[in-house]
Design a protein around this motif. Sequence first.
Motif, PDB file in Angstrom:
ATOM      1  N   LYS A  44       0.832  -1.206   0.000  1.00 33.48           N
ATOM      2  CA  LYS A  44       0.000   0.000   0.000  1.00 33.48           C
ATOM      3  C   LYS A  44       0.862   1.250   0.000  1.00 33.48           C
ATOM      4  O   LYS A  44       0.594   2.217  -0.738  1.00 33.48           O
ATOM      5  N   ALA A  45       1.931   1.256   0.821  1.00 30.48           N
ATOM      6  CA  ALA A  45       2.838   2.404   0.854  1.00 30.48           C
ATOM      7  C   ALA A  45       3.574   2.562  -0.470  1.00 30.48           C
ATOM      8  O   ALA A  45       3.801   3.681  -0.945  1.00 30.48           O
ATOM      9  N   LEU A  46       3.966   1.441  -1.085  1.00 21.57           N
ATOM     10  CA  LEU A  46       4.659   1.478  -2.371  1.00 21.57           C
ATOM     11  C   LEU A  46       3.764   2.048  -3.464  1.00 21.57           C
ATOM     12  O   LEU A  46       4.195   2.903  -4.253  1.00 21.57           O
ATOM     13  N   ALA A  47       2.527   1.582  -3.523  1.00 22.93           N
ATOM     14  CA  ALA A  47       1.603   2.057  -4.554  1.00 22.93           C
ATOM     15  C   ALA A  47       1.312   3.547  -4.407  1.00 22.93           C
ATOM     16  O   ALA A  47       1.158   4.264  -5.404  1.00 22.93           O
ATOM     17  N   GLU A  48       1.257   4.029  -3.158  1.00 24.07           N
ATOM     18  CA  GLU A  48       1.059   5.454  -2.936  1.00 24.07           C
ATOM     19  C   GLU A  48       2.285   6.250  -3.392  1.00 24.07           C
ATOM     20  O   GLU A  48       2.162   7.291  -4.043  1.00 24.07           O
ATOM     21  N   ALA A  49       3.479   5.754  -3.055  1.00 19.81           N
ATOM     22  CA  ALA A  49       4.710   6.452  -3.455  1.00 19.81           C
ATOM     23  C   ALA A  49       4.884   6.427  -4.966  1.00 19.81           C
ATOM     24  O   ALA A  49       5.402   7.390  -5.559  1.00 19.81           O
ATOM     25  N   TRP A  50       4.444   5.344  -5.608  1.00 22.49           N
ATOM     26  CA  TRP A  50       4.556   5.233  -7.063  1.00 22.49           C
ATOM     27  C   TRP A  50       3.832   6.388  -7.757  1.00 22.49           C
ATOM     28  O   TRP A  50       4.327   6.935  -8.758  1.00 22.49           O
ATOM     29  N   VAL A  51       2.679   6.752  -7.261  1.00 21.54           N
ATOM     30  CA  VAL A  51       1.923   7.848  -7.870  1.00 21.54           C
ATOM     31  C   VAL A  51       2.774   9.116  -7.911  1.00 21.54           C
ATOM     32  O   VAL A  51       2.824   9.828  -8.919  1.00 21.54           O
ATOM     33  N   GLU A  52       3.488   9.384  -6.827  1.00 19.75           N
ATOM     34  CA  GLU A  52       4.330  10.582  -6.761  1.00 19.75           C
ATOM     35  C   GLU A  52       5.490  10.521  -7.753  1.00 19.75           C
ATOM     36  O   GLU A  52       5.685  11.456  -8.545  1.00 19.75           O
ATOM     37  N   PHE A  53       6.255   9.434  -7.713  1.00 22.82           N
ATOM     38  CA  PHE A  53       7.468   9.392  -8.534  1.00 22.82           C
ATOM     39  C   PHE A  53       7.164   9.102 -10.000  1.00 22.82           C
ATOM     40  O   PHE A  53       7.885   9.577 -10.881  1.00 22.82           O
ATOM     41  N   ARG A  54       6.100   8.360 -10.275  1.00 23.15           N
ATOM     42  CA  ARG A  54       5.653   8.182 -11.659  1.00 23.15           C
ATOM     43  C   ARG A  54       5.243   9.532 -12.232  1.00 23.15           C
ATOM     44  O   ARG A  54       5.509   9.844 -13.398  1.00 23.15           O
ATOM     45  N   GLY A  55       4.605  10.354 -11.403  1.00 26.34           N
ATOM     46  CA  GLY A  55       4.212  11.690 -11.841  1.00 26.34           C
ATOM     47  C   GLY A  55       5.410  12.577 -12.136  1.00 26.34           C
ATOM     48  O   GLY A  55       5.420  13.322 -13.115  1.00 26.34           O
ATOM     49  N   ILE A  56       6.427  12.505 -11.287  1.00 21.22           N
ATOM     50  CA  ILE A  56       7.648  13.292 -11.535  1.00 21.22           C
ATOM     51  C   ILE A  56       8.322  12.817 -12.821  1.00 21.22           C
ATOM     52  O   ILE A  56       8.776  13.639 -13.631  1.00 21.22           O
ATOM     53  N   TRP A  57       8.400  11.508 -13.012  1.00 18.86           N
ATOM     54  CA  TRP A  57       9.028  10.936 -14.209  1.00 18.86           C
ATOM     55  C   TRP A  57       8.332  11.418 -15.481  1.00 18.86           C
ATOM     56  O   TRP A  57       8.991  11.762 -16.469  1.00 18.86           O
TER      57      TRP A  57
END
Length: 270
Positions: free
Chosen positions: A183-196
């Motif tokens: 759950k924490a990984l999927a939330e963090a993915w949204v942030e860094f996928r967005g930056i990418w």
Amino acid sequence: MTFTLGPKATSAGYKLAAFDQIGSTNAEAMVRARDGESGPTWFATTEQTAGRGRRQRAWVAPRGNLASSILEVMDVSPAVAATLGFAAGLSLESALQKLSIEANMRRAGTEPLQFALKWPNDVLAERQKLAGILLEAEAVAGNRLAVVVGIGTNVVAAPEGTPTPATSLAALGVQVGAEELFKALAEAWVEFRGIWDNGRGFGEIRKLWLERAFGVGERVAIQTGTTKVEGTFDTIDDTGCLIVRTADGRRMPITAGEVYFGTAASVGAA
């Protein structure tokens, strides 16, 4: 517990396919992509029986570990897609930091764990391998690229006899479940996928990754087939290549290979 997505991932339109047991989350994701699944979709399990890492090495996740893959179908080139792996490393490191700090708060008198990102695809804890990342891409209908990023994390157990010593969160005293980490990984993915941002933001991803990189400035050896390159880990360039500064001052870009640092450099690359 069961696998769930947090509010950021849900509001961003991510879907989830969770399994009690599966052969490979990466393989399942790619099969779905070939069948028309456009994502973005997470695939997750606590028991993977036929997974694989780089160079077709087996990556088995015994029950309790986390095997997860994210499927994104995009209009990018394979070279650009390859840089998404750095965003994956940042996402996992961020999730681990969050959970480690929370666990540390519950265990008075303990020091927070130190996590680092090892080129090209490992996440380390206390200089030991905690997680590996495998990125695969394949052209699908509509001239689009299906990109699957597999992230395997040692939650309750770690393999023995690996080239880089491995550890698990449990061995490090962090008592969290695979579902909580996911759950924490999927939330963090949204942030860094967005930056990418489909590669447009790789400059910022590169900066953030280097701030967390393992071995910058250290002696390094890279073995690629019969070729060995030795020197100092200088940086990564704007395509994600490892830049090695050799003894004669040359800066050599490395696209792939087995990477050994410090004293392991002379042993591993011998």
